[in-house]
Structures are given as C-alpha cells and as structure tokens.
Design an enzyme around this catalytic site. Sequence first.
Site, short mmCIF file in Angstrom:
data_model
loop_
_atom_site.label_atom_id
_atom_site.label_comp_id
_atom_site.label_asym_id
_atom_site.label_seq_id
_atom_site.Cartn_x
_atom_site.Cartn_y
_atom_site.Cartn_z
N SER A 1 -3.77 -11.83 3.46
CA SER A 1 -3.87 -11.37 4.83
C SER A 1 -3.48 -12.52 5.78
O SER A 1 -2.45 -13.15 5.57
CB SER A 1 -5.28 -10.85 5.09
OG SER A 1 -5.33 -10.03 6.22
N HIS B 1 -4.75 -3.85 0.18
CA HIS B 1 -4.67 -5.18 0.80
C HIS B 1 -4.99 -6.29 -0.22
O HIS B 1 -6.06 -6.30 -0.80
CB HIS B 1 -5.67 -5.22 1.96
CG HIS B 1 -5.34 -6.23 3.02
ND1 HIS B 1 -4.09 -6.40 3.53
CD2 HIS B 1 -6.14 -7.11 3.69
CE1 HIS B 1 -4.12 -7.35 4.47
NE2 HIS B 1 -5.34 -7.79 4.57
N ASP C 1 -1.14 -0.54 1.68
CA ASP C 1 -1.69 -1.47 2.68
C ASP C 1 -0.95 -1.33 4.01
O ASP C 1 0.25 -1.59 4.08
CB ASP C 1 -1.55 -2.90 2.16
CG ASP C 1 -2.11 -3.92 3.14
OD1 ASP C 1 -2.87 -3.52 4.05
OD2 ASP C 1 -1.82 -5.12 2.98
#
Length: 435
Positions: free
Chosen positions: A132, A403, A378
Amino acid sequence: YDYTTFYFEQQIDHFGFAENGVYQQRYLVADKYWKQGGPIFFYTGNEGDITLFAENTGFMWDIAPEFNALLVFGEHRYYGESLPFGSESFKDEAHRNYFTAEQALADYAGLIPHIKAQWNASDSHVVAFGGSYGGMLTAWFRMKYPHVVAGGIAASAPILQFNTSCEAFSAIVTRDFEKANQYCAPAIRQGILLLNKLAEKDPVQIGLLFHVCQPSDVPQLVGWFQAILGYMAMVDYPYPASFLEPLPSWPIKVTCEPLNKPLSSWTELELVKAMADVAFLYMNYTGEAKCVNTSKFAYKGLGNSGWNYQSCTEMVMPSCNNGKTDVFIPAKWDFNAVVKSCQKMFGVVPRPSWMTTYYGGRDLSGHSNIVFSNGDLDPWSAGGVLSSNVDSIVVLLIQDGAHHLDLRAARPDDPASVVKARAIERQNIKKWISQ
C-alpha cells in the site's frame, strides 16, 4: 512472530539546517534466521503502528530462513511511537512540518547503515518490502537510494494514483460486488440512495436500525458506509482475516449472498435493513461491538489522523464517483473544496503535482530492480504500475488477489495466482542479492 524493539536517534530535519533536533525512531528486528552474509529484509513502515505491519507481512517471515535474512521493520515518522516532538508532534504547522514521505525515506536511509554496523553486516544486500503506501515507499526508496537498497517488493503500491482517473477506484470496488452475483451491486446502489434520503428524513429510525453509538453519527453514516465498501474490497481475502476488522473469508461474497434477488422484490424497509446488515458484517462480524461508530473506519493501529494530514499536503490522490459505473452517490473531485478543508483542518495548502515531479510518475525508464504486484480485486490497483518496458521492473497481476495479498503469510487456501507471484518475487530477490 518474535522480534526485539530498538530505537535509533534520528535527525528531525534531513533537508534543512535550522532545525537540528533529533527524535527516537522505533524499529523492530528479528534475527532468528540471520546468518552472517545473509541479506537484510527491510520493511518500509507506512501509516500506522509498525507492529501492525510486522504482524501482517508474513511473506518476509516465511522466506527469511531460505535466505538467512535479518528482518527489520522501520517505523514511519509521526506514527506509532516514532513522534519527532513527542506528544506535541501534531500541535501546529511548525511541528507537523517534517511529516513527509521524503523525510521518512531519509530516516530509513540513515537507519540502515546503523543496523549494518550493529549486526556487523556491512556487505549484506538490503531488499525493501512494503504494501500500500508502504509499497509506494519501497518503490521510491529504490528509486531515490539505489546505493542503499538492492531492490524492492512494492505490493499494491498506487504510485500512479496522483494522475489516474478519479473514478477508477470506485469502479473497481463496484466490479468486485458485481462479480459476486448479478443483483448485489444494483441492490447496494439503490440501498445507498435510500439510506441517503432516509438519513435526512428520519435520522432517528436510521440511527436505531444501524445501532449508531450516538445520534450525531447519522449525518456521517452514508459517507462511512461508502468507505467501508471500499475497505471490504481491499481486504477481500480468501480466508478469515482481521487486518482492518475481523472478517470472514471472501467477505464480499458473504455480503452479497442475502442480496441475491431482483430490486423489484425489496420493500424500502427491507433494503435499508439489508444495508445495516452489510455494515454489521464489516464492523461487527464477531458480535462484540455494542454499537456502530461512524468515525471509526479501520483498524485502530492505522493512523487515520496522520494520513489525513499527508492527504492534505503531498499525498493528493483524486477520487470521485459518477453513480453509473459505480454504486456510489455521484460526487465530483473538487480540488478547491479540498484546499478549503485542508486549510481549516491543518492550515496547509495541498501540492497535487509534487509527488509526480519528485518521483517521476509514469516514467520508470531510469529505474531498476522493483517488483510491482497488484491484485485484480484491489481498488488501489487503479493507480498501480500494471505494465513495464524496463526489464528489471517486473509487473505481477494477481488474479483473485486483494490488497497486498502476496505480502501476507502463505496459507493452504491461497489462490494459485498468489503462490506463483511469491515464487517470482523470490527469484527476483535471489537475483538482486547476487548482483
């Protein structure tokens, strides 16, 4: 996972000379598998308490024995315990002024030589890992400090989100719900519109239906509900997990099962109750919560207030909804409104083009030794690197991956796509540390 906590005396400002103060940066080390000459695997901490990321990055732990690697997790300044001015770190603009990705990367670049000296590892190659925002930091770390890191595994790293269509995130969230069954997304779209209408018209009944903690939670309810759909898409893992909130395996499938009937067969009350059930699945799957708190979006270890500041300065990622290709209430990207809100909250004006100017945006031709992995479930893959014309910039597209699924610990119920992705990541790490 077994690790030891250390602190490093870190410069508050790496780029100016007026502020010469220092602070204690926290980092975690696991040396169980470390053997002299092995590499250092360094996690570029992101927006939260570093222990959260150490506990949720099982891939590093899984492959450490194979590489005889020293595991290090560096905490991002202004999160967790790494506060440059202690309890006054968020006091005013002057104290928040050193809260940037550039300062954080300089922290990591300064920390690594110290670790090498402590573990007598001057010849060890360093490989960065991150997911991320942490994945963005890993990619940028390799780009800006190639003499410090040999390569990086940048999972679900939306480094292109700064100039990607603002509708793309919402469209992928919607696609995930559409995949579950044909009626799910239309029911949610209609349910949100209804919720929006009734939250204004009959806030008391809506508050009761959603078990909100206090009446003042009702005005935020629709925005909060839309946000948790995005979070659910991010953590649509093939097994029960509690990265943000405790959730069942394939939470979107579970959410959509009761919504599998035509819109014409719902009454308004039934549909609103169904939306409340969606909210309870996300916020109260374990049944332990007494009420729904709409100011709570995600896991307590994630630093939402810190991230709000970063979004108001340099991490300006446009988002909008059109209500047609997505299930959300139409909302344009209004930069002027963002500026006003940021000035009111933090006294700062966002700089939307700075990250692209500083890190180079879409042009990766001058860079090397980065794996960019993205899962097709995602929503952040919208701003991910999905193609590359540079040999050593490797792009992995993980089918049925949410994710940074590849950074999580290996499990028997992992899809074949993520098993394959991890094998390619290991091959690249071997290549980097032998160069």
